[in-house]
Design an enzyme around this catalytic site. Structure first.
Site, short mmCIF file in Angstrom:
data_model
loop_
_atom_site.label_atom_id
_atom_site.label_comp_id
_atom_site.label_asym_id
_atom_site.label_seq_id
_atom_site.Cartn_x
_atom_site.Cartn_y
_atom_site.Cartn_z
N HIS A 259 0.84 -1.20 0.00
CA HIS A 259 0.00 0.00 0.00
C HIS A 259 0.88 1.26 0.00
O HIS A 259 0.73 2.14 -0.85
CB HIS A 259 -0.91 -0.02 1.23
CG HIS A 259 -1.83 1.14 1.33
ND1 HIS A 259 -3.15 1.08 0.96
CD2 HIS A 259 -1.63 2.42 1.75
CE1 HIS A 259 -3.71 2.27 1.15
NE2 HIS A 259 -2.81 3.09 1.64
N GLU A 260 1.81 1.32 0.95
CA GLU A 260 2.64 2.53 1.06
C GLU A 260 3.56 2.67 -0.15
O GLU A 260 3.85 3.78 -0.59
CB GLU A 260 3.44 2.52 2.36
CG GLU A 260 2.59 2.50 3.64
CD GLU A 260 1.49 3.57 3.69
OE1 GLU A 260 1.69 4.65 3.10
OE2 GLU A 260 0.44 3.30 4.30
N GLU A 289 -4.81 7.63 -3.07
CA GLU A 289 -5.29 6.36 -2.51
C GLU A 289 -5.59 5.35 -3.64
O GLU A 289 -5.45 4.14 -3.44
CB GLU A 289 -6.53 6.63 -1.65
CG GLU A 289 -6.91 5.51 -0.69
CD GLU A 289 -5.88 5.24 0.41
OE1 GLU A 289 -4.89 6.00 0.55
OE2 GLU A 289 -6.05 4.24 1.13
#
Ligand code: ZN
Length: 494
Positions: A259-260, A289
């Site tokens: 995700h990061e 996002e």
């Protein structure tokens, strides 16, 4: 010196201060000894004050408007547009109001931590009431035409309106609630207990660095460390930092890192010429996002991805060696209605956001009193997710956002989910069978497409325009619902 050059030089100074603040903040969340806390707060406070003064004084405002006449190139025009918007947003809020809000946020954070620990909503309610009052005032200072929520949301997602969120959730709600229900009632159950246990941190660190490097995060221009809450922060295009966390659930570090890294690759993808200008970096929370979700969910939770990486994982963690690819794929995609948003799976996630959006709107417009929030919260969880929180700590007290005054922020998470599928479908239309590439560990064509279409555009276009340019249509729920439905109906054999 021309006004435009002057403006660029001044912005570079402001950017240097922001970078220094970001480094201090990163350090605070990773390596800072506890004894530094007080001095660090002073240092960050002083630098923030100077940066705020530099970016809101009349001289800066004058430079921005004079530069409008001088800007010729597309990039310069875009840069001036971005700076004008930032200047307007910052100067619409009087200094006393900003100071009052940060004072309240400091108190509210303490009150919130205490109330959550003691499961005492009533103890937090008066502070929360004041925070919503501050948000109402903020919206009035910023101005809006249709809905009070528009002014607040626009700070995080330029041009987005409450009406967009209502449309988005109207489209999502029925099918999403239905899918969660079908999985619960008729889905073939998934046992993911093998993913829970003790996992040595150094091995988790090595494995997550391995996959993050493989998908294309550039370790020559970034690094990964551990922190209690995963995040990504940027000091310059050449220095983007990721953090991950190690928990008794092995998916926590793996999907947290992916995700990061999605956020990080977006940040690393800006043109170098834009470093230290307002055009560098991600354009909005929703678009940002969408990229973290793409790499975490669409790529990272695909079967093809684990066709490539499950053997590597099993070599590192031999207790997982006998799990088949099919079983592993089902385990990492387990859907289960739960109370806590940050731990929610891909299918239930938007329902958590929907609850918060509806409550924020109702409190802001006076339809719902703060004291009645727990009852409204619990009723919505029961109706959308089929579960009722037993305490407010696992209910309406769980998120930090409202205590910080970040009201109008949550819908950007759902926008990210929708946009991840919408952009991905365009990518697949252009690149063809990407599953094969992923299974071979060839991520360069995928990353290259995203870089060209999204990352290299930085903040040049407002988010709505970028979505149109990349996908040829405004944000909608069709791609997301179709993709999610197909994936999970297959997994749960519905
Ligand atoms: Zn994120």
């Amino acid at each position: 010196m021309s006004a435009l050059n002057d403006l660029k030089a001044r912005y570079a100074d402001i950017n240097a201060l922001s970078s220094a603040i970001a480094i201090m903040d990163w350090d605070q969340q990773t390596y800072m000894p506890r004894g530094a806390a007080e001095a660090r707060a002073e240092h960050v406070g002083a630098l923030s004050r100077i940066a705020h003064e530099l970016s809101t004084d009349d001289a800066f405002g004058k430079l921005v408007s004079q530069s409008k006449n001088e800007a010729q190139s597309e990039d310069d025009l875009a840069m001036v547009r971005v700076l004008q918007r930032e200047y307007d947003l910052k100067t619409k809020l009087p200094a006393e109001f900003v100071a009052e809000k940060s004072r309240l946020a400091a108190i509210a954070h303490e009150d919130w931590v205490k109330a959550r620990a003691e499961n005492n909503f009533a103890g937090f309610a008066p502070t929360l009431e004041r925070m919503f009052e501050i948000a109402r005032q903020e919206a009035e200072f910023l101005g809006y035409t249709d809905h009070i929520y528009d002014a607040l949301l626009d700070q995080y997602e330029e041009g987005a309106k409450a009406a967009d969120c209502v449309r988005m959730f109207e489209a999502l709600k029925g099918p999403n609630v239905e899918l969660v229900k079908a999985i619960k009632e008729r889905g073939r159950p998934i046992d993911d207990s093998r993913l829970h246990g003790e996992w040595p941190n150094p091995l988790q660190s090595e494995f997550t660095e391995h996959i993050v490097k493989a998908i294309g995060f550039d370790f020559e221009r970034g690094r990964q460390d551990a922190a209690p809450h995963p995040f990504c922060t940027t000091f310059s295009i050449g220095d983007v930092r990721l953090t991950t966390r190690y928990k008794p659930y092995i998916g926590s570090a793996i999907f947290g890192s992916l995700h990061e890294a999605g956020h990080g690759m977006y940040e690393q993808g800006s043109p170098m010429a834009w470093d230290r200008t307002p055009l560098a970096g991600g354009v909005s929370l929703g678009i940002h996002e969408s990229q973290s979700r793409t790499w975490e969910n669409i790529v990272g939770r695909s079967k093809a991805f684990w066709q490539r990486f499950l053997p590597d994982l099993q070599a590192k963690f031999p207790t997982l060696a006998d799990i088949s690819l099919d079983d592993w794929y089902r385990m990492i995609n387990k859907v289960e209605p739960s109370f806590i948003r940050v731990e929610a799976d891909e299918v239930t996630y938007n329902l958590h956001v929907l609850v918060r959006f509806e409550i924020e709107c109702d409190v802001l417009t006076g339809k719902l009193a703060v004291k009645d929030m727990p009852e409204a919260w619990n009723a919505k969880y029961e109706s959308y997710l089929g579960i009722r929180p037993k305490s407010d700590s696992e209910g309406c007290l769980q998120d930090v956002h409202w205590s910080m005054g970040a009201i109008g922020y949550f819908p950007t998470y759902s926008m990210g989910n929708l946009l991840s599928y919408q952009i991905w479908n365009k990518l697949v239309a252009d690149l063809g069978d990407v599953d094969d590439m992923i299974a071979r560990g060839e991520f360069a064509p995928i990353l290259g497409w995203l870089q060209e279409k999204v990352y290299r555009q930085g903040c040049k276009f407002p988010p709505k325009e970028l979505v149109m340019r990349v996908t040829g249509k405004p944000m909608g729920a069709e791609d997301y619902l179709a993709g999610l439905g197909a994936k999970y109906r297959a997994i749960y054999e519905l």
